[in-house]
Structure formats: C-alpha cells, structure tokens
Design an enzyme around this catalytic site. Structure first.
Site, mmCIF file in Angstrom:
data_model
loop_
_atom_site.group_PDB
_atom_site.id
_atom_site.type_symbol
_atom_site.label_atom_id
_atom_site.label_comp_id
_atom_site.label_asym_id
_atom_site.label_seq_id
_atom_site.Cartn_x
_atom_site.Cartn_y
_atom_site.Cartn_z
ATOM 1 N N GLU A 176 0.833 -1.213 0.000
ATOM 2 C CA GLU A 176 0.000 0.000 0.000
ATOM 3 C C GLU A 176 0.864 1.259 0.000
ATOM 4 O O GLU A 176 0.718 2.113 0.884
ATOM 5 C CB GLU A 176 -0.941 0.010 1.193
ATOM 6 C CG GLU A 176 -1.968 -1.101 1.139
ATOM 7 C CD GLU A 176 -3.168 -0.844 2.041
ATOM 8 O OE1 GLU A 176 -3.009 -0.169 3.056
ATOM 9 O OE2 GLU A 176 -4.262 -1.345 1.707
ATOM 10 N N GLU A 245 -6.496 -7.717 -1.220
ATOM 11 C CA GLU A 245 -7.120 -7.772 0.111
ATOM 12 C C GLU A 245 -8.609 -7.504 0.000
ATOM 13 O O GLU A 245 -9.035 -6.357 -0.132
ATOM 14 C CB GLU A 245 -6.475 -6.741 1.056
ATOM 15 C CG GLU A 245 -5.057 -7.088 1.441
ATOM 16 C CD GLU A 245 -4.438 -6.081 2.404
ATOM 17 O OE1 GLU A 245 -5.173 -5.415 3.153
ATOM 18 O OE2 GLU A 245 -3.193 -5.960 2.381
HETATM 19 C C1 GAL Z 1 -4.475 -2.850 4.726
HETATM 20 C C2 GAL Z 1 -3.059 -3.366 4.910
HETATM 21 C C3 GAL Z 1 -3.075 -4.651 5.710
HETATM 22 C C4 GAL Z 1 -3.917 -4.483 6.939
HETATM 23 C C5 GAL Z 1 -5.310 -4.030 6.547
HETATM 24 C C6 GAL Z 1 -6.224 -3.796 7.708
HETATM 25 O O1 GAL Z 1 -4.504 -1.540 4.373
HETATM 26 O O2 GAL Z 1 -2.456 -3.592 3.672
HETATM 27 O O3 GAL Z 1 -1.771 -4.999 6.039
HETATM 28 O O4 GAL Z 1 -3.314 -3.557 7.756
HETATM 29 O O5 GAL Z 1 -5.224 -2.822 5.893
HETATM 30 O O6 GAL Z 1 -6.377 -4.958 8.421
#
Ligand code: GAL
Length: 733
Positions: A176, A245
């Site tokens: 990110e 994600e």
């Molecule tokens: C994303 C990040 C993850 C985790 C998630 C929230 O932005 O890439 O590592 O932090 O948010 O659980």
C-alpha cells in the site's frame, strides 16, 4: 524409412523433454485477463493466513480447510522482526502449503502493515544511522534489499518458487505505498521505482505485485485492497485485474467494537469483482489467528486477530461464512473457461439491474445477473427467462441459463460456537508483588529530563519506569490541613500508571486514534523526600502512518505538581532514573525453569496490600479432548499472560465504547461492517494453543496492572455446537 523412424524417436525424445521440463520448471506469467500458470489462464481464489498467527501444529489443518473451502492460493506476509523458527518458520509453512497442494503468494514487504508490531520492521532498523523508512533513502534501501534478497534466496534454496517447481506463484514488494507516494512526491516515486527494479532483479521467475499503488512500475502488477474493488482497473491494459485484500471483516482494538461482515455482502463484492473481469481474489483474512506475545501492532491492537474470517481465530470453521463462500467459489470455477477467454458484454436489465455475459464464442457462456438495489427484489428477463434477484445480490449462471448461486441466498446453517467450561481447574494461585522498593537504586540509566521510551527499551519490554523525587518543605500549608496538591503527567502513549511513595495514584490510557494521554489527580505528599515513579506502558508499536518511525512513545512531559505554596513545580527537566521492564521480567518469573528465589505467597493467605502491580501463578492439567482452548480473563484488568513460558499475549478488559451495536449495509461502499459488543470487553477470551500444554502441571503466569482477580480465570473449550445435540449432552452431564 530408417531416417524417418529416427526423427520420430527424436521428436518423441524432445516432446518428453519439453513436457517434463515444463512440469518441473513451469512458468508463471500474466496477460490482461489473468495470471497464467503453465500456459493456462487461471481464476485464482486466495486466502491470507499469516504463519506466526497460529502454531505450526495448526498449519496443515488450516490450509486443508482453505483448500476444502475452494481456495487455490494461500497468501502470507513475511515478518522481518522475528527469527525463522517455530511458528516463524516460513520455509516450513510454504512447504505445508505445497504438501496440501495449493499455491502461495509471498508478500515480502518488507513493510507489511498488518496490525503487526512496527508494521513488520525490526525495531533496530530505526537506529541505523541516517535512516528514513520507506523513501528514497540509502540506509533504508540497503536494509530492504538485504532482507528481500535473503527471503528470496531462502525460498530459492528450497526450490519453492513455481519456476523451480515450488508453490510460490507470486510475490509482493512493499505494501500500500500509494498514499505514501502521494505524500512524498518525487522521493516516493523514485523509491517505488527502485523497489520494483530491485525486486524484478532478484529473478524469481514469478510475477511481482504491488497493492494499492497505482503508479506500480511496469513488470509489477498493481492490485486493489478494500471492501469492494469492482471500481478498480490496473494501471496498464496488459495487466490482470487483481484484488489482494478483500476484507472479510476487520481487526479489533482494545476499547473498540467487534466487527462482523455479513457473508452476503462479501460474496456480492467478490462476484461483482469477477463479473467486471477480475481474475484474482484474496480474502484478508481467511484465518486471522492470534497476535501471540507482543506481536500486536497499533498501538492497542487486540491479541485476537479473528477478523470475522471464514476460519475463526481458534481454527474452527465459521458458518455460514465459510460454506457460503465455498458455494460461491464452486460457481465461479464453473465459469472459469468463459471468464478467462472472453470479456463481459454488459447489458441493462432494469434501473438497478445488469447482466454481465462472458461468451467465449466456442462452447462456453457464463452470466452474472446483478441487482444493485439495496432493498427490493427485482424480477428480470434474461435470454427469455425470468429470474428473481434478491436485493444487493448477484446470480451466477455458468451456462447462461441456470442459477447455481446467488450471493444473497445463504443456504448454509449458522454454526453455534460456544466456550464451554472444562474440568481443568487452575490450582492454588500464588502471588508476588512486583518489587517497587528498589526502583531507582538499581537503575543504571539516568538523565536530566524525559527520555523517549523506545529509545531506552528498544522494545525489549512493554514497560519503562520513569523515577524521580521531590523534596517537600515542612512549611507547606497542605501539610497542615490545606488542600492536597495534585500531579499532572503527559505521555505520548500508550498508558501510564502513577505511583507516589510506592502508593498507586491512578492511570491514564491513550487510544489507537489518539495515543497520547494525560494523568491528572491528587497526591499524598509528605514533608521531606517523595519518590515519584511513573510506569509507562507500550501497547504495541505503530504499524501504519507516514514516517511512523519518528513517532514517540512514553512520558514526554510536562510532569507538574500543582497546588504547592509556590504554585506549580515542574519536574520535567530534573534528574530522572529509568528502569527497563519489570523486576519480574528480569527474574524470568514466567518461565517454568525461572529463578525460584522469589517468595510467592499463597493467594488465600496474601494480605490485601495496596500494591497494584502483581504477578500470579498457578498450575493446571490439560483438559481432555482436542477442542481449541480459551482463557476467560473477564475478571482481570490489564496485563500479560504466559503458559509454560509461552506468551499468550497482552490482555485488557477495555470495554467497547462509541457507536456500536449497529449493522448498516445500506448499499453504499464501505458501510459493510457491523459493529458489535458495545458495553462489553473488546476481548474477554484468549487462545491457548493445545500444543503448548503438557497433560499435567502446566504453569500459568499472569502479570496484572489494574487489580484484577485471578481466582476467576478459567479455561474453556471452544466448541462447535449443534443446538439439539448440545441440549442432550448437557442433560447427560
Ligand atoms: C491494509 C493493509 C493490511 C492491513 C489491513 C487492515 O490496508 O495492507 O496490512 O493492515 O489494511 O487490516
């Protein structure tokens, strides 16, 4: 004749050679449609399972459950701030993925965020001279190169990349970076270009990914993170559409609510991404697990990292989340050929309804019929057939006729998971008061003024004592019945307990959003020398934010006495002594083989002292059966707990505040999580891995900061409970 049979033989020989080298050294590439493995475009369904968030003994079962749930890939971050042993044994984890027959996505980072202590960086990194994290900075880039190379080499040595016949089909560099890049401008862009070139130069034979980085340089695929990603397109037309994600729920912080993401909404989001042409979806998390020890970041991230994931923190299947997604995965896989070999034709079926049709021209046609209206069912006509589409849902028709799945139509029964008492009693609590009498005398660190906490502790402990003294003139009027003075202490975070002359005065706590806190309260001072001792407590180092390596922890002042005859007395710049950690930590009280010179007192005989900081220990036998186990810490305040020397993690009965007990998913992006548990501790239960127990005589040690009652701590079995059979078995007992 003869020459033709020789050439046939040669042809056969080369075919075999080609075929076998293809098998063992298969290649992973990509095009605009999908990741291509062994020359075949794939729709890949993936799930995050972070290896240190469960025990080695749990891995295979978790990965098998993921496979049964219809996943193709296991995704994990790599955590720099640990060694590679035990549950940090990355090679073993990837080999387990291979054994079960799944692919792996290795998200090396090395910055990982992940609600993990310091975002995955080791704390020493901050102390490399001249370093600045995640930007165009020589010392940082040198360290990042060193670590990334090391991990890649570690994988190559074990032949774990798909190009070597192993399971790893993808790797991620950075995490990110988009928001940082925007904030840092030119330095950010040059860093991310460097990172991409560095990674590609390591020659893994599999593609590299960057998530949430729209400027991902060529060769590296940029991917989306979020609750929804159907708005996302890669930054080049020849890259596939990937979702690294897909948030299955959300993490929790002490004092915050618990989150639940309805599976209907998650399934809808995934189908919506696939219908748009997405070909890779990773659930973050598929199994969240536990932040054992002091691995939670934040600050204030809970020990549980359950995440409302399809496999719960303890490794049990959570229904209907798991089963409904499994059905969705089957439906998507039935469409795979059409999905990877054609682009969707989108037609309107009504104001809020659309059809996405994948027609590969040859034999396959798959359709996704969507109703974006969040409240009403719609009857639509598609290919001369009628279909009823529930609100906020997608129906999947792998043959363009028959609905095999609708994302809102949950046919899987809800599992009832309960924490049932066990017959395992925690015997004979004994107690030991953390020794405050020798504070300062034993301290070897002194300074004029207040030191930053992590600079002093290097994060070897959550605890740092700040100790000073103040002389009170016998003529002070408060000593003759006037109003008591008060003390104010300002801390950059995360919590502070204030002691004056060894007497506990009170505490102050920050939050994840506002880590700093101020203590204000009356103090009992006496004529002569008074000792002020402030116990500053870190609750996980930050894991996200621009240059979080510059953020401060600990007492930063001012520290003031108010209401003396002369007005205020500022203690900030006087001489302070420091003690890193607790005496009990130094004596290794948590270990079954620790020093025995400590005089533990039987809890039943212990006089109720004013002492606030207490150690407790007890022994217990392992409960029968093989259900996962959880400790009920509901009677405790805040602290840490160990079993047989292994840290279960930080506990804290911080009650969920704020706007919760609400569940809005009105059909707009992001309003997809329910917030639950208001007025209850965010985390009452703490996972005790079975593999950490012996049959008998297990040692539990608790360090308690807030005067909790250990006699009510109890061990429960986490049990998947079918209501009818449960009633029967209860009546038998
Ligand atoms: C994303 C990040 C993850 C985790 C998630 C929230 O932005 O890439 O590592 O932090 O948010 O659980």
């Amino acid at each position: 004749m003869k020459s033709s049979s020789v050439s046939k033989l040669l042809l056969f020989f080369f075919t075999v050679l080609f075929c076998c080298s293809e098998l063992t050294h298969s290649t992973v590439t990509y095009d605009r449609k999908a990741i291509i493995i062994n020359g075949q475009r794939k729709i890949l369904l993936s799930g995050s399972i972070h290896y240190p968030r469960s025990t080695q003994q749990m891995w295979e079962d978790l990965i098998r459950k993921a496979k049964d749930g219809g996943l193709d890939v296991i995704d994990t971050y790599v955590f720099w701030n640990y060694n590679f042993e035990g549950r940090y044994d990355l090679v073993q984890f990837i080999k387990t993925v291979q054994k079960v027959g799944l692919y792996a996505h290795l998200r090396i980072g090395p910055y990982v965020c992940a609600e993990w202590n310091y975002g995955g960086f080791p704390v020493w990194l901050k102390y490399v001279p001249g370093i600045s994290f995640r930007t165009d900075n020589g010392p940082f880039k040198a360290a990042m190169l060193g670590f990334t190379k090391k991990i890649v080499q570690m994988m190559k040595n074990e032949k774990l990349f798909q190009s070597q016949g192993g399971p790893i089909i993808l790797s991620q560099i950075e995490n990110e970076y988009g928001p940082e890049s925007k904030a840092l401008g030119a330095a950010g862009r040059s860093y991310i270009n460097w990172a991409a070139n560095m990674a590609v130069g390591l020659d893994t034979g599999v593609p590299w990914v960057m998530c949430k980085e729209d400027d991902a340089p060529d060769a590296v695929i940029n991917a989306c993170n979020g609750f929804y990603c159907d708005y996302f397109s890669p930054n080049k037309p020849y890259k596939p559409t990937m979702w690294t994600e897909s948030w299955s729920g959300w993490f929790t912080e002490f004092g915050g609510p618990n989150y639940q993401r309805p599976v209907q909404d998650l399934a809808f989001a995934v189908a919506r991404f696939i219908q748009k042409g997405g070909s890779y979806v990773n659930y973050y998390m598929y199994h969240g697990g536990t932040n054992f020890g002091r691995s939670a970041g934040g600050p204030f991230i809970t020990t549980s990292y359950d995440y409302d994931a399809p496999i719960d923190e303890y490794g049990l299947i959570r229904e209907p989340k798991y089963g409904h997604l499994k059905e969705l995965h089957k439906a998507i896989k039935l469409c795979e050929h059409a999905l990877v070999s054609s682009d969707p034709t989108v037609t309107s079926l009504g104001t809020y309804q659309q059809a996405h049709v994948f027609n590969s021209g040859t034999r396959t046609c798959a359709a996704f019929l969507a109703n974006y209206h969040s409240k009403s069912t719609a009857r639509v006509t598609f290919n001369n057939n009628h279909y009823d589409l529930p609100p906020w849902s997608i129906s999947i028709l792998p043959d363009c006729r028959t609905v095999v799945h609708n994302t809102a139509n949950v046919r899987v029964e809800t599992s009832e998971i309960q924490m049932l008492p066990t017959n395992s009693k925690l015997f004979k609590w004994e107690t030991y008061d953390e020794d405050l009498s020798t504070l300062a005398e034993t301290s070897r660190i002194t300074a004029a003024g207040l030191l930053e906490q992590i600079n002093v502790t290097r994060d070897t402990s959550d605890y740092l004592w700040y100790i000073t003294s103040v002389d009170i003139n016998p003529s002070e009027s408060f000593l003759r019945g006037g109003q008591n003075p008060s003390i104010s202490v300002e801390s950059a975070g995360h919590a502070v307990h204030v002691f004056v002359n060894r007497q506990f005065i009170g505490s102050a706590f920050g939050t994840r959003e506002e880590t700093s806190c101020t203590f204000n309260g009356p103090v009992n001072l006496r004529a002569g020398t008074n000792k002020i001792a402030l116990l500053s407590v870190a609750v996980g180092l930050p894991n996200v934010g621009l240059h979080y390596e510059t953020w401060k922890t600990g007492i930063n002042g001012p520290v003031l006495l108010h209401g003396l005859d002369q007005g205020n007395k500022d203690l900030t710049w006087q001489q302070w002594s420091y003690q890193i950690g607790l005496k009990g930590e130094a004596m290794n009280l948590v270990s079954p083989n620790g020093v025995s010179s400590v005089e533990w007192v039987q809890e039943s005989l212990a006089t109720q002292t004013q002492q606030q900081l207490k150690w407790y220990k007890a022994y217990f036998d392992a409960p029968e059966g093989n259900e996962p186990l959880g400790l009920d810490m509901g009677s405790m305040g805040k602290g840490q707990v160990w079993i047989n020397g292994e840290s279960i993690g930080r506990y804290w009965m911080a009650y969920a505040k704020g706007e919760c007990n609400s569940c809005t998913y009105s059909g707009t992006y992001r309003s997809t999580n329910c917030q639950l548990g208001c007025g209850q501790p965010t985390q009452r239960w703490y996972h005790v891995p079975r593999s950490w127990l012996k049959p008998t005589n297990n040692l539990i040690v608790v360090f308690e900061e807030l005067g909790g009652d250990p006699r009510k701590i109890s061990l429960h079995k986490r049990t998947l409970h079918a209501p009818a059979s449960a009633a029967q078995s209860h009546s038998k007992n």
